[in-house]
Design an enzyme around this catalytic site. Structure first.
Site, PDB file in Angstrom:
ATOM      1  N   TRP A   1       0.854  -1.218   0.063  1.00 39.38           N
ATOM      2  CA  TRP A   1       0.119   0.024   0.040  1.00 39.38           C
ATOM      3  C   TRP A   1       0.827   1.245  -0.002  1.00 39.38           C
ATOM      4  O   TRP A   1       1.484   1.375   0.896  1.00 39.38           O
ATOM      5  CB  TRP A   1      -0.692   0.084   1.174  1.00 39.38           C
ATOM      6  CG  TRP A   1      -1.881   0.962   1.250  1.00 39.38           C
ATOM      7  CD1 TRP A   1      -3.220   1.023   0.742  1.00 39.38           C
ATOM      8  CD2 TRP A   1      -1.953   2.539   1.800  1.00 39.38           C
ATOM      9  NE1 TRP A   1      -3.819   2.093   0.658  1.00 39.38           N
ATOM     10  CE2 TRP A   1      -3.108   3.007   1.445  1.00 39.38           C
ATOM     11  CE3 TRP A   1      -0.922   3.032   2.502  1.00 39.38           C
ATOM     12  CZ2 TRP A   1      -3.396   4.206   2.190  1.00 39.38           C
ATOM     13  CZ3 TRP A   1      -1.184   4.189   2.997  1.00 39.38           C
ATOM     14  CH2 TRP A   1      -2.284   4.849   2.631  1.00 39.38           C
TER      15      TRP A   1
ATOM     16  N   LYS B   1      -6.607  -2.558   4.866  1.00 36.00           N
ATOM     17  CA  LYS B   1      -7.485  -3.149   6.084  1.00 36.00           C
ATOM     18  C   LYS B   1      -7.030  -2.456   7.383  1.00 36.00           C
ATOM     19  O   LYS B   1      -7.555  -1.944   8.292  1.00 36.00           O
ATOM     20  CB  LYS B   1      -7.427  -4.678   6.317  1.00 36.00           C
ATOM     21  CG  LYS B   1      -8.099  -5.155   7.373  1.00 36.00           C
ATOM     22  CD  LYS B   1      -9.899  -4.933   7.054  1.00 36.00           C
ATOM     23  CE  LYS B   1     -10.528  -5.694   8.194  1.00 36.00           C
ATOM     24  NZ  LYS B   1     -11.818  -4.925   8.140  1.00 36.00           N
TER      25      LYS B   1
HETATM   26  O1  M6R Z   1      -8.485  -1.415  12.619  1.00 37.51           O
HETATM   27  P1  M6R Z   1      -9.186  -0.285  13.047  1.00 37.51           P
HETATM   28  O2  M6R Z   1     -10.575  -0.521  13.705  1.00 37.51           O
HETATM   29  O3  M6R Z   1      -8.619   0.618  13.997  1.00 37.51           O
HETATM   30  O4  M6R Z   1      -9.396   0.567  11.880  1.00 37.51           O
HETATM   31  C1  M6R Z   1     -10.202   1.988  11.636  1.00 37.51           C
HETATM   32  C2  M6R Z   1     -10.457   2.273  10.167  1.00 37.51           C
HETATM   33  O5  M6R Z   1      -9.346   2.446   9.364  1.00 37.51           O
HETATM   34  C3  M6R Z   1     -11.437   1.444   9.571  1.00 37.51           C
HETATM   35  O6  M6R Z   1     -12.781   1.284  10.312  1.00 37.51           O
HETATM   36  C4  M6R Z   1     -12.009   1.722   8.352  1.00 37.51           C
HETATM   37  O7  M6R Z   1     -12.705   2.917   8.214  1.00 37.51           O
HETATM   38  C5  M6R Z   1     -12.828   0.478   7.593  1.00 37.51           C
HETATM   39  N1  M6R Z   1     -12.311   0.603   6.153  1.00 37.51           N
HETATM   40  C6  M6R Z   1     -14.098   0.987   7.629  1.00 37.51           C
HETATM   41  O8  M6R Z   1     -14.904  -0.069   6.872  1.00 37.51           O
END
Ligand code: M6R
Length: 615
Positions: A75, A610
């Site tokens: 990425w 992710k």
């Molecule tokens: O792993 P995390 O919960 O800390 O990640 C936070 C965000 O990067 C994550 O929720 C992102 O917004 C997703 N792609 C939403 O579907």
């Protein structure tokens, strides 16, 4: 971001690394590469694109021989995604080859110094600078690879998980970690390296997770030697037995991980409250909270830090904590919080929410809060993740691996954990009547079967998706507990279908967004019976009189919204505070089906990864 994989042993390294990279594509997928030592030399192949493109490139005749190799799925941070910037990267001599997940912040200064010493660079990456710095140390100080890596890493500022080998010593790989995850799988005189354990689960369930500022020399025929990068101190490795199964990280008959994960929610929610919620006894047991009750009970406020979907779960938690436990809550984007000199005191409890447990901004917010003396509690899904380790205490969500980039089961299980905490505190504070408390517990226990029920609307939702798949914009409206759900529904649609969508508190509509409404605007309105129902009905009327297309998310049996809306999707009835666990299900399915119908890559949407381990 980026996924790294390595292997050294007696098997063919190529299939292990290739399959490992496929499992790690959730971490980044704009380019990929593998370097293998074939007994004579390094065979390196890399390409812009996905791991499947790399496989095609290899199959055009590049040797896949060798039982030592490293691979990378990227990425991009420094340098656009192209073949040259893809990893692995050679040092100038061609003896060393490296993969790297992270960012070397002072790479430009080091690069200029190396250029003065005659080094040349093919790529725009910070990683190529690092491998040449290691080479320079080896030449200048006449040291072995391990020592050179250590000296070089003491020069760099930034974050990394790296794996590097020297073709003149093909019996060892050197790895190191700061900020980005790195696991070492221990086989029978063979070793696996990966950003998480998924690439080596079918070979070994024994692993070491390197800690920050640790490095290891992995040599065939020897035990793994782990040292502190800064002071060279040897570290006793903590060897873990992994509980993860291979089935958990495969699609299990579903077309996409996202769909599988949506359907896993009844189970995931049950796993999250299993052993914690004893509804018939009126008890909630959570060791992370029980052991720190004083902190929670004396908290002057709760500060929640998170990003993306986890931030939306935090917003739901704000309603839950304030409404049920009467504790003031502030919810912050971790990325804003860390840079705005926030007021934090020792009387604050900070809750950090993160599925991956690796999000850089959330991690930095935690460090800031800890430095100010706050008690920091983590709500994470990935066991042993950095955030899980960095927090003072915490509770896992037990959702199982979430691989689709769009978060689904992480959201509902985070809300489940936060609800359990709020209910526990509500009971202790006496802010909820006994009967209300017991009612909430019973309702929470019933949520998995109600989610199951909500999932039955799938075919109906597909038809709605077909009607609106070509819309250019969507609005999502909700009030109270369901305002964050509206935000989450809009985020889901944006990130996987690339359709512009906005989430709004329904009453705010008339302060601006109402101007957008015409007969081409689909508007998803969450209008469950208990959440300011009459007010929402008025909002629906306002949309209707401007010819907007209304998709109502309603409580089973609702007739009022049905009379007004173009479509309704029913969810079972529950207490208002638990309704987000149900109303979010149709929104997940709607975005999923629209994205599939538009031919988008649902599990790996463009530009995303992710786990976001860069700021
Ligand atoms: O792993 P995390 O919960 O800390 O990640 C936070 C965000 O990067 C994550 O929720 C992102 O917004 C997703 N792609 C939403 O579907």
């Amino acid at each position: 971001m980026c996924g790294i994989v390595g292997y050294i042993g007696n098997r063919e390294a190529y299939p292990i690394i290739l399959n490992g990279l496929k499992r790690l594509e959730y971490r980044g997928y704009d380019s990929a590469g593998i370097a293998l030592y074939d007994g004579n030399d390094i065979q390196l192949c890399k390409t812009k694109g996905k791991v499947a493109d790399l496989e095609t490139k290899f199959s055009a005749g590049i040797s896949t021989n060798g039982s030592l190799g490293i691979g990378h799925t990227r990425w991009a941070t420094h340098g656009v995604p192209n073949d040259v910037n893809s990893h692995p990267h050679y040092s100038n001599s061609g003896n060393l080859v490296i993969i790297h997940n992270g960012i070397i912040e002072n790479y430009e200064t080091i690069k200029q110094e190396l250029i003065k010493r005659g080094y040349t660079f093919k790529s725009d990456t910070d990683t190529e600078v690092l491998v040449n710095l290691i080479e320079e140390v080896m030449n200048h100080e006449d040291t072995k690879l391990g020592k050179a890596v250590q000296i070089a890493l003491n020069e760099v500022v930034g974050a990394y998980a790296i794996a590097v080998f020297d073709k003149r010593k093909p019996n060892e790989i050197v790895v190191a970690k700061l900020g980005s995850p790195l696991a070492i799988g221990l086989g029978n005189d063979e070793f696996f390296i990966a950003s998480d354990a998924s690439p080596f689960l079918e070979y070994t369930k024994t692993a070491i997770y390197l800690k920050d500022e640790e490095m290891a020399v992995i040599r065939l025929g020897r035990d793994v030697k782990i040292r502190k990068i800064k002071d060279d101190q040897l570290v006793d490795p903590y060897i873990q037995r992994l509980k993860l199964n291979l089935e958990q990280i495969e699609k299990g008959g579903y077309d996409h991980f996202m769909l599988k994960e949506i359907y896993e929610q009844p189970h995931a929610i049950k796993d999250t409250y299993r052993g914690r919620l004893l509804a018939n006894k009126g008890i909630i047991k959570m060791s992370g909270v029980d052991d720190n009750l004083e902190k929670f009970m004396n908290a002057q406020r709760i500060l929640i830090v998170a990003c993306g979907t986890s931030w939306h779960a935090g917003l739901v938690a704000e309603y839950i904590f304030e409404d049920l436990a009467r504790i003031p809550v502030e919810v912050e984007y971790a990325s804003e919080f860390r840079y705005r000199n926030p007021i934090i005191t020792e009387k604050d409890v900070v809750i950090a929410i993160s599925q991956s447990g690796e999000t850089a901004d959330t991690l930095a917010a935690i460090k800031l809060a800890k430095s100010k003396g706050a008690f920091v509690f983590g709500v994470c899904n990935v066991v042993g993740s950095t955030i899980a380790r960095e927090t003072d205490a915490g509770a896992y969500t037990h959702a199982g691996p979430e691989i689709g980039v769009a978060s689904t089961k992480a959201f509902t299980t985070q809300i489940t954990v936060l609800t359990l905490i709020a209910l526990k505190l509500a009971k202790l504070k006496g802010s909820l009547s006994q009967s209300d408390y017991h009612y909430h517990l019973q309702e929470l226990e019933l949520i998995p079967q109600k989610v199951e029920q909500a999932l039955k609307s799938d075919v109906h939702i597909q038809m709605i998706a077909e009607t609106y798949m070509n819309a250019r914009n969507f609005l999502y409206l909700g009030r109270g507990y369901n305002f964050p759900v509206a935000l989450e529904g809009a985020l889901k649609l944006k990130e996987i279908s690339y359709i512009h969508a906005e989430g709004y508190p329904a009453a705010e509509m008339k302060h601006g967004p109402i101007a957008l409404i015409d007969e081409n605007m689909p508007i998803v309105v969450i209008a469950t019976k208990k959440g300011h129902y009459e007010k929402i009905l008025s909002n629906i009327q306002e949309i209707k009189s401007r010819s907007g297309k209304i998709i109502g998310i309603v409580t089973e049996g609702d007739e009022n919204v049905r009379d007004l809306a173009d479509h309704v999707i029913e969810v079972p009835e529950t207490v208002e505070s638990l309704s987000p666990l149900l109303t979010t299900i149709p929104l997940q399915l709607l975005s999923y089906h629209i994205a599939v119908m538009l031919g988008k890559n649902v599990d790996q949407p463009r530009n995303l990864a992710k786990s976001v381990t860069v700021e």
